[in-house]
Every structure is written in structure tokens, then in C-alpha cells.
Design an enzyme around this catalytic site. Sequence first.
Site, short mmCIF file in Angstrom:
data_model
loop_
_atom_site.label_atom_id
_atom_site.label_comp_id
_atom_site.label_asym_id
_atom_site.label_seq_id
_atom_site.Cartn_x
_atom_site.Cartn_y
_atom_site.Cartn_z
N PRO A 189 40.74 45.56 39.33
CA PRO A 189 41.91 44.68 39.43
C PRO A 189 42.58 44.88 40.78
CG PRO A 189 42.35 46.55 37.97
CD PRO A 189 40.95 46.71 38.46
N GLN B 250 45.51 43.83 32.72
CA GLN B 250 46.07 45.11 33.17
C GLN B 250 47.57 44.99 33.39
OE1 GLN B 250 45.92 47.03 37.16
NE2 GLN B 250 44.48 48.45 36.21
N CYS C 56 48.07 52.59 40.81
CA CYS C 56 48.54 51.88 42.00
C CYS C 56 49.43 52.77 42.85
CB CYS C 56 49.31 50.62 41.60
SG CYS C 56 49.88 49.74 43.07
N LYS D 115 43.31 53.03 34.05
CA LYS D 115 42.83 53.29 35.40
C LYS D 115 43.82 54.21 36.08
CE LYS D 115 40.92 51.36 39.54
NZ LYS D 115 41.69 51.07 40.73
N HIS E 158 39.88 56.55 40.14
CA HIS E 158 39.69 56.33 41.58
C HIS E 158 39.70 57.71 42.25
CE1 HIS E 158 40.31 53.93 45.36
NE2 HIS E 158 40.60 55.14 45.77
N GLY F 105 35.78 47.41 44.08
CA GLY F 105 36.97 46.66 44.46
C GLY F 105 36.81 45.99 45.81
N ARG F 106 37.23 46.70 46.86
CA ARG F 106 37.32 46.07 48.18
C ARG F 106 35.99 45.53 48.69
NH1 ARG F 106 40.15 50.73 51.39
NH2 ARG F 106 38.98 51.96 49.86
#
Length: 330
Positions: A19, A73, A103, A142, A172, A229-230
Amino acid sequence: MSVQIGNIDLGEFPLLLAPMEDVSDPPFRYVCKQNGADMMYTEFISSEGLIRDAAKSRKKLDIFDYERPIGIQIFGSDINSMREATEISTQAGPDLMDINYGCPVKNVACRGAGASLLQDIDKMVAMTKAVVEATHLPVTVKTRLGWDDNTKNVYEVAERLQDVGIKALTIHGRTRAQMYKGVADWSLIRDIKKNPRIKIPIFGNGDIDSPEKAANWRLEYGVDGMMIGRAAIGYPWIFREVKHFFETGTHLEGPTITERVDVCKTHLQKSVEWKGPKTGVFEMRRHYSNYFKGLENFKEFRTRLVSTENIDELFEILEQITDRYTHELA
């Protein structure tokens, strides 16, 4: 053996789309799904925004059947708000609920949400329990390794969140202090996967940007799946390329110019349909450079793509890109 989250079967080694704020919207998810993403999530949604019925937050609840399985999310700093936001999100009909404890950005973490909960595990556990109890859907989380190098507490987090009922955990491989800098460290993720107490799927996230790395880290760290992700921004083909490498040990040819243009057109079309012409065109601008990364002398086309508001003209420019580069690369 298949990876299961609740009653969702994700196959043997699922690749998840991370996300990402302002990126993982339905148009982007559409092209990732078409190119092999096994499970996806909405952009993270503010629990306070949902409760206050903020239009931007509500819009992020839009999900489509072709995206399944998909998770919504949410993030927040207040346990009651998170409970209420879970109830609202459940009504939108996702396949699972996901909580963001990862985040790192200031306006989230410094308001006591996202990764800042890594500084208060008791509150994180209480919040997770409230979310689990507020929905019939499986709940996943996450998070990151910890707040900083001195507090890498994700090992404890994994055990305690499993105890209150989460069905999968994505980690992560960076601390909050690292943001997105430095190199992701997956060794703690491996330790958690090896912990005999842990029975839920553990997914690794951070720095997966090539088929070789995905294959090497799959062996080295023993995770149940990976979240990308990226590396998928402007390159949704990463999913199919990784899968092909897993199966054959060889590289799939990269997308042709025609394919790049076609997927970019699809993304633009979906963007306009979902957001309306003005916003759809504007928000697509951040993607063009990524779709055409590595093409020589692309600047002139890029300038035209990001300055044009007319949809027909945009499609025409994309056609011209096909013509020019097919000819040049032939």
C-alpha cells in the site's frame, strides 16, 4: 504448500503489492493485477477521516471485484476510532483488513499513528485486538523492525500480535528512523519466521527490485511471500518477471515499447474513469517518467505529457512514443 490468510488461498509464494500513499489507487492496482500481483491493498486510510466521513478517505474505500483478494489498510492513533473505522471499512466488502504500524512520515508517525506505535507496544496490542474484534474478516498488520536501531522490537511485536488474532504480518526491513534510506535488513524477519511460536505467514518488504534479489532473498530469509512497493511504480511487470525467474531461473524479456505504451494508456484510461478527467489527468503525471525510464531523449515527450490536459492529445502523444521508439529500437 499454499499460503493462507484466513480462508484466502494465496498460492505457494505470493507477491503482494504494497500500500503506497498517492500510488496504490484502483487504476494502478488494475495494471499490477494484470501483471501478476497476487494480493493488493488500498492506500492507507485515516481512521479519523473515515469516521468524519471525509470525501478523500471514503473514496479510498473503492474496491472492484477484479482486484480480489484485496485488503483495506487503515491507520490511526485512537483505539475507538480504529474500531469504528474497521466497522466502516468492513462494509465496503474487502477480503481482509490491514493495520498500518509502519508508515514513517511525520504527519502520521508524529501524530501517534503508523510507526510511532512501535514506541508503545501495549497500545499497539490493544488497538490490534480492538480491530480484530470489530470485524469478521481476517486482520493483517504491516510494520517495521522498530522505532530506531536501539529499539528493534518487532520480534516481540510478532508474538504479541499473533496472540491477539492477526492472520499475517508484513515486516519492512528498516526502522522508522531510517525512513526509506540505507539498505533493508531482513535478518530479523528471518528470525521471526524461524521462531517456533509463530504460526502465521510472514512477508518481507523492502528493496525487492529485481528477480534475482527476490529469488536469493526467498532462499536466504525463508519468508512466506514478498511485498513489492516502489519497484512496481511505473513497472508493474516486476511481478511477472519475478514469477518467471522463480519458475525457470531465466529472465523474462522486459516489456516492449508497445507494451509500455499500452499499459500506460490503460492506467490513464482507468485514472480518468475513476477520478474524472481533470484529476485523472493530473494525478497520472507522476507515473510517466517511470513508465518510460531509460528511453533516450525522452525529455521532450515527458514535457508534453505533463503539460497537456486534453485526454485525446495525451493518447496521441503516447502513440507518437510507440512510433518513434519502435522505429529507433528496431
